[in-house]
Write a protein that holds these residues in place. Structure first.
Motif, PDB file in Angstrom:
ATOM      1  N   UNK A 324      47.250   3.404  22.146  1.00 29.82           N
ATOM      2  CA  UNK A 324      47.095   4.445  21.124  1.00 29.82           C
ATOM      3  C   UNK A 324      45.686   4.359  20.548  1.00 29.82           C
ATOM      4  N   UNK A 325      45.049   5.515  20.383  1.00 29.93           N
ATOM      5  CA  UNK A 325      43.728   5.561  19.768  1.00 29.93           C
ATOM      6  C   UNK A 325      42.899   6.694  20.337  1.00 29.93           C
ATOM      7  N   UNK A 326      41.956   7.181  19.540  1.00 31.53           N
ATOM      8  CA  UNK A 326      41.065   8.257  19.965  1.00 31.53           C
ATOM      9  C   UNK A 326      39.629   7.907  19.598  1.00 31.53           C
ATOM     10  N   UNK A 327      38.690   8.460  20.327  1.00 30.78           N
ATOM     11  CA  UNK A 327      37.276   8.232  20.037  1.00 30.78           C
ATOM     12  C   UNK A 327      36.901   8.855  18.691  1.00 30.78           C
ATOM     13  N   UNK A 328      37.413  10.057  18.418  1.00 36.27           N
ATOM     14  CA  UNK A 328      37.120  10.700  17.131  1.00 36.27           C
ATOM     15  C   UNK A 328      37.621   9.855  15.969  1.00 36.27           C
ATOM     16  N   UNK A 329      38.813   9.277  16.139  1.00 31.05           N
ATOM     17  CA  UNK A 329      39.361   8.419  15.095  1.00 31.05           C
ATOM     18  C   UNK A 329      38.498   7.191  14.860  1.00 31.05           C
ATOM     19  N   UNK A 330      38.020   6.577  15.931  1.00 31.14           N
ATOM     20  CA  UNK A 330      37.166   5.387  15.799  1.00 31.14           C
ATOM     21  C   UNK A 330      35.852   5.755  15.114  1.00 31.14           C
ATOM     22  N   UNK A 331      35.274   6.893  15.449  1.00 35.14           N
ATOM     23  CA  UNK A 331      34.036   7.326  14.797  1.00 35.14           C
ATOM     24  C   UNK A 331      34.250   7.503  13.298  1.00 35.14           C
ATOM     25  N   UNK A 332      35.343   8.158  12.932  1.00 36.13           N
ATOM     26  CA  UNK A 332      35.637   8.354  11.508  1.00 36.13           C
ATOM     27  C   UNK A 332      35.995   7.033  10.840  1.00 36.13           C
ATOM     28  N   UNK A 333      36.677   6.150  11.587  1.00 30.83           N
ATOM     29  CA  UNK A 333      36.995   4.837  11.041  1.00 30.83           C
ATOM     30  C   UNK A 333      35.745   4.035  10.730  1.00 30.83           C
ATOM     31  N   UNK A 334      34.752   4.089  11.619  1.00 30.16           N
ATOM     32  CA  UNK A 334      33.486   3.398  11.378  1.00 30.16           C
ATOM     33  C   UNK A 334      32.770   3.988  10.167  1.00 30.16           C
ATOM     34  N   UNK A 335      32.771   5.311  10.062  1.00 22.99           N
ATOM     35  CA  UNK A 335      32.102   5.943   8.924  1.00 22.99           C
ATOM     36  C   UNK A 335      32.821   5.613   7.619  1.00 22.99           C
ATOM     37  N   UNK A 336      34.150   5.651   7.633  1.00 24.22           N
ATOM     38  CA  UNK A 336      34.906   5.315   6.421  1.00 24.22           C
ATOM     39  C   UNK A 336      34.615   3.884   5.984  1.00 24.22           C
ATOM     40  N   UNK A 337      34.574   2.961   6.946  1.00 27.30           N
ATOM     41  CA  UNK A 337      34.313   1.562   6.625  1.00 27.30           C
ATOM     42  C   UNK A 337      32.929   1.398   6.010  1.00 27.30           C
ATOM     43  N   UNK A 338      31.921   2.058   6.601  1.00 27.52           N
ATOM     44  CA  UNK A 338      30.569   1.942   6.066  1.00 27.52           C
ATOM     45  C   UNK A 338      30.449   2.604   4.697  1.00 27.52           C
TER      46      UNK A 338
END
Length: 444
Positions: A324-338
């Motif tokens: 389970x997982x998407x590239x768009x989700x990971x990009x947004x996850x990285x931005x949210x974390x930063x």
């Protein structure tokens, strides 16, 4: 065309229009449900940014907002590059704990290659040997960083291949195989940098500094370079996962490796691909980090970054169970974390690094718990069953009080007790309500 034909055509168009209009809410609802994680992250990013803008002076001027945006996008891109690799491994059903150490190791290899290939500076002399000169790193020819880049990515490919061999042939658990690299690669980089500096500077050093304007411009006017690399890499991996057979096989292997193997999927090669992608993205991030700082120090570079990579992937919707997982989700996850880390740095000006680890850890726990509860009954689940549940009511209340106390500027004890007791009342009420509901269910 007769009047009856015209009438029938009008009725046909009317029915078709009605069906289309009635279908639109279903399509919108399906889109919202399918992308609820990404939309939730986007809303959270906007919310955290808005709250920070209210309380931080950095957002109160146009130039300040532009500078903050540049910093956030640059740091998000650097985190997002190796978070993408970590996400590929997680989707494939594995885990990679080596990314932080590989960032330090790759920065050392890249800068080491630069000084080995750089021409001598005739205006300098070794203290112990006047015939030897220090390397000139101020105006490097383009072929030197290009060659260093290829060598560094090649070494990262070998590291990923080694991980795949340990996991598929030696049959070590991914956690153990990459944990060994987490410890070993950093130590190897510290040994390597001393030998390289002894060759080029005549003495053993623990750091290498590069003065080339083009490479170090990433920290200034070249802040967009990492963003471009991140976007291009994200697009390539999105195509791999969503538009190729290999991508579908990665999801299948992560969901059920045994079933994927029995269906004819070559899982060993897929793991090789996943771990090589993870290692090479970490190496790319290591090169960018080294250029951004201008100095590589394997003792401290990338320390703890593997947690940030896993956090970005998990917050972005990847399941640690795999599949389970998407590239768009990971990009947004990285931005949210930063964005959250930037908010912590601006709102807690006194030693913000002390709070960063706590915030990242809490986000990982909450993200994993949310993903788990989303598929297991959600809020209907009993959170505080039995003695263990009551004990954790006390633990969570105490934790809330302690966190409030250490983050408060004034009246630490009062605010800590207030939040702790309030949390105890809320969670205690939840535990009591669960027991009442459980007894009613048993009676029925």
């Amino acid at each position: 065309m007769t009047a009856s034909d015209l009438c029938r055509q009008t009725v046909h168009f009317s029915r078709k229009s009605h069906e289309t209009n009635s279908h639109r809410p279903h399509v919108v609802g399906e889109f919202l449900h399918k992308h609820r994680n990404e939309l939730g992250l986007a809303a959270a990013i906007v919310f955290v940014t808005a709250v920070t803008a209210v309380f931080s002076d950095a957002y109160h001027s146009g130039e300040g907002r532009i500078e903050v945006a540049r910093i956030i996008f640059r740091d998000t891109a650097m985190l997002g590059i190796f978070a993408l690799g970590a996400a590929i491994v997680i989707i494939a059903g594995g885990i990679d704990l080596s990314s932080g150490s590989l960032i330090a190791f790759s920065g050392t290899v890249f800068f080491g290659m630069l000084i080995l290939l750089a021409p001598d500076d005739p205006t300098t002399r070794w203290a112990g040997d006047p015939e030897r000169h220090f390397p000139d790193t101020e105006n490097l020819s383009l072929w030197i960083p290009a060659a260093a880049l290829l060598v560094t990515l090649g070494v990262a490919f070998l590291v990923g291949s080694f991980h795949a061999w340990l996991i598929t042939v030696i049959e070590l658990p991914p956690f153990v195989a990459t944990l060994a690299s987490l410890v070993g690669l950093r130590s190897l980089a510290r040994l390597l940098i001393q030998d390289v500096t002894a060759i080029e500077y005549g003495q053993r050093q623990s750091t290498i500094t590069i003065n080339d304007e083009l490479l170090t411009s990433i920290s200034r006017e070249g802040w967009w370079v990492s963003c471009v690399v991140w976007v291009v890499l994200s697009a390539a991996l999105w195509l791999l996962l969503s538009r190729t057979v290999v991508g579908r096989h990665l999801y299948a292997m992560g969901g059920n490796e045994e079933a994927a193997r029995l269906s004819g999927i070559r899982t060993d090669r897929l793991k090789w691909l996943a771990y090589c992608i993870s290692s090479m993205t970490a190496a790319l991030a290591g090169i960018l980090y080294a250029c951004y700082i201008g100095t590589t120090s394997p003792a401290t570079d990338g320390m703890g970054y593997e947690l940030n990579a896993i956090a970005a992937a998990v917050v972005g919707g990847c399941s640690l169970a795999g599949g389970i997982g998407t590239i768009a989700g990971v990009m947004l996850g990285a931005m949210f974390l930063r964005v959250v880390i930037d908010s912590v740095a601006k709102l807690f000006r006194s030693q913000p690094d002390l709070f960063e680890g706590v915030v990242v850890g809490m986000l990982v726990v909450l993200a994993v718990a949310f993903n788990s509860l989303r598929g297991r009954g959600g809020l209907k689940k009993q959170f505080f069953p039995g003695t263990l549940g009551l004990l954790n009511v006390l633990i969570l209340s105490g934790l809330a009080g302690v966190m409030t106390s250490v983050t408060s500027q004034d009246d630490k004890l009062r605010y800590g007790l207030l939040v702790g007791l309030s949390t105890l009342v809320i969670l205690g009420g939840k535990a009591v309500a669960e027991r009442i509901a459980s007894r009613r269910g048993e009676a029925a």
